[in-house]
Design a protein around this motif. Structure first.
Motif, PDB file in Angstrom:
ATOM      1  N   ILE A  12       0.961  -1.107  -0.137  1.00  0.00           N
ATOM      2  CA  ILE A  12      -0.008   0.082   0.068  1.00  0.00           C
ATOM      3  C   ILE A  12       1.040   1.194   0.003  1.00  0.00           C
ATOM      4  N   ALA A  13       1.977   1.024   0.751  1.00  0.00           N
ATOM      5  CA  ALA A  13       2.737   2.316   0.835  1.00  0.00           C
ATOM      6  C   ALA A  13       3.522   2.778  -0.368  1.00  0.00           C
ATOM      7  N   GLN A  14       3.634   1.660  -1.313  1.00  0.00           N
ATOM      8  CA  GLN A  14       4.616   1.986  -2.527  1.00  0.00           C
ATOM      9  C   GLN A  14       4.073   2.545  -3.494  1.00  0.00           C
ATOM     10  N   ARG A  15       2.635   2.354  -3.697  1.00  0.00           N
ATOM     11  CA  ARG A  15       1.896   3.145  -4.658  1.00  0.00           C
ATOM     12  C   ARG A  15       0.570   3.795  -4.574  1.00  0.00           C
ATOM     13  N   GLU A  16       0.127   4.492  -5.492  1.00  0.00           N
ATOM     14  CA  GLU A  16      -1.089   5.169  -5.286  1.00  0.00           C
ATOM     15  C   GLU A  16      -2.257   4.165  -5.213  1.00  0.00           C
ATOM     16  N   ARG A  17      -3.231   4.176  -4.229  1.00  0.00           N
ATOM     17  CA  ARG A  17      -4.280   3.374  -4.234  1.00  0.00           C
ATOM     18  C   ARG A  17      -5.491   3.520  -5.214  1.00  0.00           C
ATOM     19  N   PRO A  18      -5.993   2.550  -5.720  1.00  0.00           N
ATOM     20  CA  PRO A  18      -6.827   2.786  -6.895  1.00  0.00           C
ATOM     21  C   PRO A  18      -8.134   3.611  -6.358  1.00  0.00           C
ATOM     22  N   CYS A  19      -8.471   3.273  -5.024  1.00  0.00           N
ATOM     23  CA  CYS A  19      -9.679   4.226  -4.326  1.00  0.00           C
ATOM     24  C   CYS A  19      -9.463   5.579  -4.382  1.00  0.00           C
ATOM     25  N   MET A  20      -8.438   6.093  -4.795  1.00  0.00           N
ATOM     26  CA  MET A  20      -8.229   7.522  -4.751  1.00  0.00           C
ATOM     27  C   MET A  20      -8.929   8.169  -5.846  1.00  0.00           C
ATOM     28  N   LYS A  21      -9.115   7.477  -7.088  1.00  0.00           N
ATOM     29  CA  LYS A  21     -10.039   7.647  -8.236  1.00  0.00           C
ATOM     30  C   LYS A  21     -11.387   7.978  -7.839  1.00  0.00           C
ATOM     31  N   GLY A  26     -10.914   4.307   2.335  1.00  0.00           N
ATOM     32  CA  GLY A  26     -11.448   4.174   3.921  1.00  0.00           C
ATOM     33  C   GLY A  26     -10.798   5.487   4.683  1.00  0.00           C
ATOM     34  N   ASP A  27      -9.299   5.248   5.029  1.00  0.00           N
ATOM     35  CA  ASP A  27      -8.759   6.290   5.552  1.00  0.00           C
ATOM     36  C   ASP A  27      -9.656   6.560   7.035  1.00  0.00           C
ATOM     37  N   GLY A  28      -9.906   5.514   7.703  1.00  0.00           N
ATOM     38  CA  GLY A  28     -10.625   5.610   8.837  1.00  0.00           C
ATOM     39  C   GLY A  28     -12.125   6.183   8.734  1.00  0.00           C
ATOM     40  N   ARG A  29     -12.799   6.254   7.755  1.00  0.00           N
ATOM     41  CA  ARG A  29     -14.100   6.813   7.671  1.00  0.00           C
ATOM     42  C   ARG A  29     -14.954   5.812   7.948  1.00  0.00           C
ATOM     43  N   PHE A  78      -8.533  -6.210  -0.471  1.00  0.00           N
ATOM     44  CA  PHE A  78      -9.495  -5.005   0.000  1.00  0.00           C
ATOM     45  C   PHE A  78      -8.506  -3.916   0.506  1.00  0.00           C
ATOM     46  N   GLU A  79      -7.516  -4.343   1.192  1.00  0.00           N
ATOM     47  CA  GLU A  79      -6.593  -3.478   1.714  1.00  0.00           C
ATOM     48  C   GLU A  79      -5.614  -3.035   0.585  1.00  0.00           C
ATOM     49  N   ASP A  80      -5.240  -3.720  -0.273  1.00  0.00           N
ATOM     50  CA  ASP A  80      -4.562  -3.073  -1.411  1.00  0.00           C
ATOM     51  C   ASP A  80      -5.210  -2.115  -2.050  1.00  0.00           C
ATOM     52  N   LEU A  81      -6.274  -2.159  -2.407  1.00  0.00           N
ATOM     53  CA  LEU A  81      -7.440  -1.403  -3.119  1.00  0.00           C
ATOM     54  C   LEU A  81      -7.670  -0.056  -2.083  1.00  0.00           C
ATOM     55  N   GLY A  82      -7.579  -0.319  -0.866  1.00  0.00           N
ATOM     56  CA  GLY A  82      -7.895   0.916  -0.039  1.00  0.00           C
ATOM     57  C   GLY A  82      -9.278   0.713   0.320  1.00  0.00           C
ATOM     58  N   LEU A  83     -10.071  -0.478   0.338  1.00  0.00           N
ATOM     59  CA  LEU A  83     -11.578  -0.367   0.385  1.00  0.00           C
ATOM     60  C   LEU A  83     -11.713  -0.784   2.053  1.00  0.00           C
ATOM     61  N   GLU A  84     -12.688   0.045   2.750  1.00  0.00           N
ATOM     62  CA  GLU A  84     -13.032  -0.660   3.835  1.00  0.00           C
ATOM     63  C   GLU A  84     -14.415  -0.585   4.468  1.00  0.00           C
ATOM     64  N   ASN A  85     -15.216  -0.463   3.255  1.00  0.00           N
ATOM     65  CA  ASN A  85     -16.768  -0.559   3.349  1.00  0.00           C
ATOM     66  C   ASN A  85     -17.144  -1.749   3.236  1.00  0.00           C
ATOM     67  N   THR A  86     -16.664  -2.817   4.077  1.00  0.00           N
ATOM     68  CA  THR A  86     -16.879  -4.123   3.894  1.00  0.00           C
ATOM     69  C   THR A  86     -17.669  -4.551   5.205  1.00  0.00           C
ATOM     70  N   GLU A 166      -9.059  -4.239  -9.769  1.00  0.00           N
ATOM     71  CA  GLU A 166      -9.091  -3.043  -9.661  1.00  0.00           C
ATOM     72  C   GLU A 166     -10.298  -2.601  -8.711  1.00  0.00           C
ATOM     73  N   ASP A 167     -10.470  -1.418  -8.383  1.00  0.00           N
ATOM     74  CA  ASP A 167     -11.407  -0.829  -7.711  1.00  0.00           C
ATOM     75  C   ASP A 167     -12.694  -1.092  -8.280  1.00  0.00           C
ATOM     76  N   PRO A 168     -13.850  -1.940  -7.845  1.00  0.00           N
ATOM     77  CA  PRO A 168     -14.865  -2.112  -8.702  1.00  0.00           C
ATOM     78  C   PRO A 168     -15.767  -0.599  -8.827  1.00  0.00           C
ATOM     79  N   TYR A 169     -15.588   0.325  -7.959  1.00  0.00           N
ATOM     80  CA  TYR A 169     -16.305   1.371  -8.034  1.00  0.00           C
ATOM     81  C   TYR A 169     -16.017   2.301  -8.901  1.00  0.00           C
TER      82      TYR A 169
END
Length: 204
Positions: A12-21, A26-29, A78-86, A166-169
């Motif tokens: 996750i730290a090495q690249r931009e997460r797909p969920c940013m687009k 999640g980022d604690g949301r 999920f973690e790699d994509l940045g998704l937490e709404n699970t 990739e991010d399904p959203y």
């Protein structure tokens, strides 16, 4: 689990997460939830604490040895994509506790929590039925999804062996698909996926 968790953090730290687009990071949301969906008010709590932008991903799981690797891979994705709404759906509270314990940091280990595993629920009424485990999980999944849809949430139903590249959203939040409120990958008798549109539920 510890070695895999370390790899997740590095990945996750090495690249931009797909969920940013899609602005679905999640980022604690999202907030932790564990409870029986049959208890008064718990479904509303689960949905409000786990959803992001009114979107919720439901995944039934078991802790059987044959399913553990698939579950681990799904959480990794999920973690790699940045998704937490699970919201993970289990047979009972004991399975949720076992999952949480298996993913807990080892003594002296410091790492970020696995947010995609922070929501786990079950249905006590379904769990009490004298039916096979697979049937209980399917009943729990469909009941939870139907209730979430009635409450006005959009639901994406996935199995632990689903591969997300990739991010399904990126697709689901496109204006063209706003008429749909539920997505369920359809499985053919052979187990192969086919015609995903037949697994989409419209609002009309």
């Amino acid at each position: 689990f510890a070695a895999c968790n370390l790899m997740w953090t590095v990945s996750i730290a090495q690249r931009e997460r797909p969920c940013m687009k899609t602005k679905m990071c999640g980022d604690g949301r999202s907030h932790a939830f564990s409870g029986d969906l049959d208890e008064a008010g718990n479904l509303g709590k689960a949905l409000s604490q786990r959803s992001i932008q009114n979107e919720i991903i439901m995944v039934p799981f078991s802790m059987l040895p044959v399913n553990r690797m698939a579950m681990l891979q799904m959480l990794h994705t999920f973690e790699d994509l940045g998704l937490e709404n699970t919201l993970l759906l289990a047979e009972d509270g004991k399975r949720c506790a076992v999952l949480a314990q298996s993913l807990a940091p080892a003594p002296g280990e410091t790492r970020p929590p696995i947010m995609s595993a922070d929501g786990c629920a079950w249905s006590s009424s379904v769990g009490a039925l004298p039916v096979p485990l697979a049937t209980k999980l399917w009943l729990t999944k469909w009941r939870a999804a139907a209730r979430a849809l009635r409450a006005g949430y959009n639901v994406l139903l996935l199995s632990t062996d689903t591969a997300l590249n990739e991010d399904p959203y990126r697709v689901l939040l496109h204006p063209f698909w706003q008429q749909y409120t539920a997505w369920v990958p359809e499985v053919a008798p052979t187990g192969a996926l086919h015609d995903p549109l037949r697994g989409a539920a419209g609002t009309g």
